[in-house]
Design a protein around this motif. Structure first.
Motif, PDB file in Angstrom:
ATOM      1  N   ASN A 236      -6.978   7.348  -7.756  1.00 35.21           N
ATOM      2  CA  ASN A 236      -5.831   7.607  -8.641  1.00 35.21           C
ATOM      3  C   ASN A 236      -4.656   6.739  -8.174  1.00 35.21           C
ATOM      4  O   ASN A 236      -4.771   5.986  -7.210  1.00 35.21           O
ATOM      5  N   ASP A 237      -3.523   6.853  -8.885  1.00 33.34           N
ATOM      6  CA  ASP A 237      -2.374   6.034  -8.493  1.00 33.34           C
ATOM      7  C   ASP A 237      -1.239   6.907  -7.942  1.00 33.34           C
ATOM      8  O   ASP A 237      -0.062   6.579  -8.067  1.00 33.34           O
ATOM      9  N   LEU A 238      -1.626   8.022  -7.319  1.00 33.75           N
ATOM     10  CA  LEU A 238      -0.598   8.978  -6.881  1.00 33.75           C
ATOM     11  C   LEU A 238       0.304   8.439  -5.771  1.00 33.75           C
ATOM     12  O   LEU A 238       1.482   8.797  -5.702  1.00 33.75           O
ATOM     13  N   ILE A 239      -0.228   7.590  -4.894  1.00 35.67           N
ATOM     14  CA  ILE A 239       0.654   7.060  -3.833  1.00 35.67           C
ATOM     15  C   ILE A 239       1.793   6.297  -4.494  1.00 35.67           C
ATOM     16  O   ILE A 239       2.969   6.499  -4.182  1.00 35.67           O
ATOM     17  N   GLU A 240       1.417   5.428  -5.422  1.00 36.66           N
ATOM     18  CA  GLU A 240       2.429   4.613  -6.085  1.00 36.66           C
ATOM     19  C   GLU A 240       3.395   5.491  -6.891  1.00 36.66           C
ATOM     20  O   GLU A 240       4.618   5.313  -6.827  1.00 36.66           O
ATOM     21  N   THR A 241       2.842   6.456  -7.614  1.00 37.32           N
ATOM     22  CA  THR A 241       3.689   7.313  -8.456  1.00 37.32           C
ATOM     23  C   THR A 241       4.684   8.099  -7.599  1.00 37.32           C
ATOM     24  O   THR A 241       5.862   8.197  -7.928  1.00 37.32           O
ATOM     25  N   LEU A 242       4.186   8.668  -6.491  1.00 34.21           N
ATOM     26  CA  LEU A 242       5.054   9.542  -5.705  1.00 34.21           C
ATOM     27  C   LEU A 242       5.960   8.766  -4.749  1.00 34.21           C
ATOM     28  O   LEU A 242       7.108   9.155  -4.514  1.00 34.21           O
ATOM     29  N   SER A 243       5.432   7.685  -4.179  1.00 37.09           N
ATOM     30  CA  SER A 243       6.232   6.979  -3.157  1.00 37.09           C
ATOM     31  C   SER A 243       7.091   5.879  -3.773  1.00 37.09           C
ATOM     32  O   SER A 243       8.057   5.425  -3.167  1.00 37.09           O
ATOM     33  N   GLY A 244       6.682   5.418  -4.962  1.00 37.91           N
ATOM     34  CA  GLY A 244       7.432   4.338  -5.599  1.00 37.91           C
ATOM     35  C   GLY A 244       7.030   2.957  -5.106  1.00 37.91           C
ATOM     36  O   GLY A 244       7.680   1.966  -5.424  1.00 37.91           O
ATOM     37  N   HIS A 245       5.975   2.882  -4.307  1.00 40.16           N
ATOM     38  CA  HIS A 245       5.486   1.566  -3.877  1.00 40.16           C
ATOM     39  C   HIS A 245       3.952   1.575  -3.823  1.00 40.16           C
ATOM     40  O   HIS A 245       3.335   2.639  -3.795  1.00 40.16           O
ATOM     41  N   ALA A 246       3.370   0.395  -3.793  1.00 38.37           N
ATOM     42  CA  ALA A 246       1.913   0.287  -3.724  1.00 38.37           C
ATOM     43  C   ALA A 246       1.417   0.854  -2.391  1.00 38.37           C
ATOM     44  O   ALA A 246       2.164   0.837  -1.400  1.00 38.37           O
ATOM     45  N   PRO A 247       0.180   1.350  -2.354  1.00 37.68           N
ATOM     46  CA  PRO A 247      -0.355   1.845  -1.081  1.00 37.68           C
ATOM     47  C   PRO A 247      -0.368   0.736  -0.030  1.00 37.68           C
ATOM     48  O   PRO A 247      -0.653  -0.420  -0.348  1.00 37.68           O
ATOM     49  N   ARG A 248      -0.013   1.077   1.198  1.00 41.35           N
ATOM     50  CA  ARG A 248      -0.114   0.081   2.276  1.00 41.35           C
ATOM     51  C   ARG A 248      -1.583  -0.285   2.462  1.00 41.35           C
ATOM     52  O   ARG A 248      -2.468   0.566   2.335  1.00 41.35           O
ATOM     53  N   THR A 249      -1.827  -1.543   2.779  1.00 42.68           N
ATOM     54  CA  THR A 249      -3.195  -2.030   2.954  1.00 42.68           C
ATOM     55  C   THR A 249      -3.542  -2.033   4.447  1.00 42.68           C
ATOM     56  O   THR A 249      -2.641  -1.948   5.298  1.00 42.68           O
ATOM     57  N   PRO A 250      -4.837  -2.192   4.781  1.00 39.49           N
ATOM     58  CA  PRO A 250      -5.193  -2.327   6.205  1.00 39.49           C
ATOM     59  C   PRO A 250      -4.464  -3.519   6.849  1.00 39.49           C
ATOM     60  O   PRO A 250      -4.112  -3.457   8.030  1.00 39.49           O
ATOM     61  N   ALA A 251      -4.207  -4.569   6.068  1.00 35.01           N
ATOM     62  CA  ALA A 251      -3.469  -5.722   6.632  1.00 35.01           C
ATOM     63  C   ALA A 251      -2.038  -5.303   6.980  1.00 35.01           C
ATOM     64  O   ALA A 251      -1.508  -5.692   8.033  1.00 35.01           O
ATOM     65  N   ASP A 252      -1.413  -4.502   6.122  1.00 32.83           N
ATOM     66  CA  ASP A 252      -0.055  -4.002   6.431  1.00 32.83           C
ATOM     67  C   ASP A 252      -0.097  -3.158   7.701  1.00 32.83           C
ATOM     68  O   ASP A 252       0.741  -3.297   8.597  1.00 32.83           O
ATOM     69  N   PHE A 253      -1.090  -2.248   7.747  1.00 34.59           N
ATOM     70  CA  PHE A 253      -1.211  -1.363   8.918  1.00 34.59           C
ATOM     71  C   PHE A 253      -1.393  -2.210  10.180  1.00 34.59           C
ATOM     72  O   PHE A 253      -0.717  -1.996  11.193  1.00 34.59           O
ATOM     73  N   ALA A 254      -2.305  -3.185  10.108  1.00 35.41           N
ATOM     74  CA  ALA A 254      -2.608  -4.006  11.291  1.00 35.41           C
ATOM     75  C   ALA A 254      -1.373  -4.786  11.740  1.00 35.41           C
ATOM     76  O   ALA A 254      -1.061  -4.862  12.938  1.00 35.41           O
TER      77      ALA A 254
END
Ligand SMILES: NC(=O)c1ccc[n+]([C@@H]2O[C@H](COP(=O)([O-])OP(=O)(O)OC[C@H]3O[C@@H](n4cnc5c(N)ncnc54)[C@H](OP(=O)(O)O)[C@@H]3O)[C@@H](O)[C@H]2O)c1
Length: 288
Positions: free
Chosen positions: A261-279
């Motif tokens: 679903n797109d709930l992260i984006e809907t609730l946080s207002g930004h795209a989900p962080r990716t493993p590259a972002d996390f790393a």
């Protein structure tokens, strides 16, 4: 006023940052205020409270209208979180937001003890008379931080999972951003939000970490018995070994995929962080 329980943990620290960013009025109930101030900053209102001590919870939550409830894995999770639910009612709060587990394990007859516990608490919250919102995140990217020593020392990650199995991963900062929105805006009562980004395989996550630290990291699928033996050798209690191996078994069969679903984006207002972002943001933990 929002009462935050579990503020010093992985998700909780990110929630505190997100609530500060929003300028929210919140107070953290913590076991050790001095240690908490080190982690959360001196500008956060802290009150000493323990989930095992019902009176401390009532005192700590006095004046709160919303309560965020999280505690780590524990064999006494149900009893302790129910203390918080009862305290929220006693002080006249009107909304509880609970950080739960992934949907696949939240069942009355779940093979995972923690899943059965979360189910029991969720059911109690839904019938306690207060408004409620349940957050059910997928596999935390931050779990890879527990493997940082293996990555630094051996250049490999060993898990009892196929390298290419799809996992619905989430960075705890995305859970926190979603939780901060739920705690500071209307329209979330009676909702169970399943939070994860798209499917990521363990091999892809490891490769993202390797790319950031400039080192090839091997992914090795170990037999479940080997993983259980290693957890026991590290001194993990039997209930936790049982929980971790049950979860890994479920994940290995491909049952811990993205919620899609797109709930992260809907609730946080930004795209989900990716493993590259996390790393990238945790590179220091994996270097050396
Ligand atoms: N790992 C995953 O992949 C995953 C996926 C989905 C859901 N989950 C769920 O996420 C939750 C864990 O989140 P997390 O990793 O962010 O937590 P965490 O880092 O383990 O932090 C646990 C927090 O709970 C607090 N706490 C524990 N016992 C307490 C007590 N008796 N009184 C007051 N506070 C207490 C801890 O405070 P102290 O600083 O005092 O210890 C800490 O702030 C679990 O419910 C788990 O089922 C995990």
């Amino acid at each position: 006023m929002i009462g935050v329980i579990g503020a010093t943990g992985s998700t909780g620290r990110a929630l505190v940052a997100a609530l500060k960013e929003k300028g929210a009025d919140f107070r953290c109930l913590v076991r050790d205020p001095a240690a908490a101030a080190e982690k959360l900053g001196g500008d956060v209102e802290l009150v000493q409270a323990d989930l095992a001590d019902a009176a401390s919870l009532e005192a700590g939550l006095a004046g709160c209208d919303k309560v965020f409830l999280l505690s780590g894995h524990s064999p006494v999770m149900v009893e302790q979180q129910m203390n918080a639910v009862n305290a929220a009612k006693a002080v006249g709060a009107n909304h509880i937001v609970k950080l739960s587990g992934g949907s696949v394990i939240i069942k009355e007859d779940s093979p995972a003890m923690i899943g059965r516990g979360h189910w029991q608490i969720e059911e109690a919250i839904k019938t306690c008379g207060l408004d409620w919102t349940i957050l059910r995140p997928g596999f935390f990217m931050q779990n890879f931080l527990n493997m940082a020593e293996m990555i630094k020392g051996m250049g490999k990650v060993m898990m009892p999972l196929p390298a290419d199995v799809g996992l619905g991963m989430i960075d705890v900062r995305d859970t926190a951003d979603a939780a901060a929105t739920v705690l500071t805006s209307d329209g979330h009562a009676g909702q169970t939000y399943e939070l994860s980004g798209p499917n990521v395989s363990p091999a892809e996550a490891i490769s993202a970490i390797g790319a950031v630290i400039g080192k090839e990291i091997a992914f090795v699928q170990v037999p479940m018995e080997g993983a259980i033996g290693a957890m026991k050798e590290r001194g993990m209690p039997d209930w936790l070994v049982d929980h971790q191996s049950t979860l890994m078994g479920i994940a290995a069969e491909g049952n811990m995929g993205s919620f899609g679903n797109d709930l992260i984006e809907t609730l946080s207002g930004h795209a989900p962080r990716t493993p590259a972002d996390f790393a990238k943001d945790h590179a220091a933990a994996f270097q050396g």
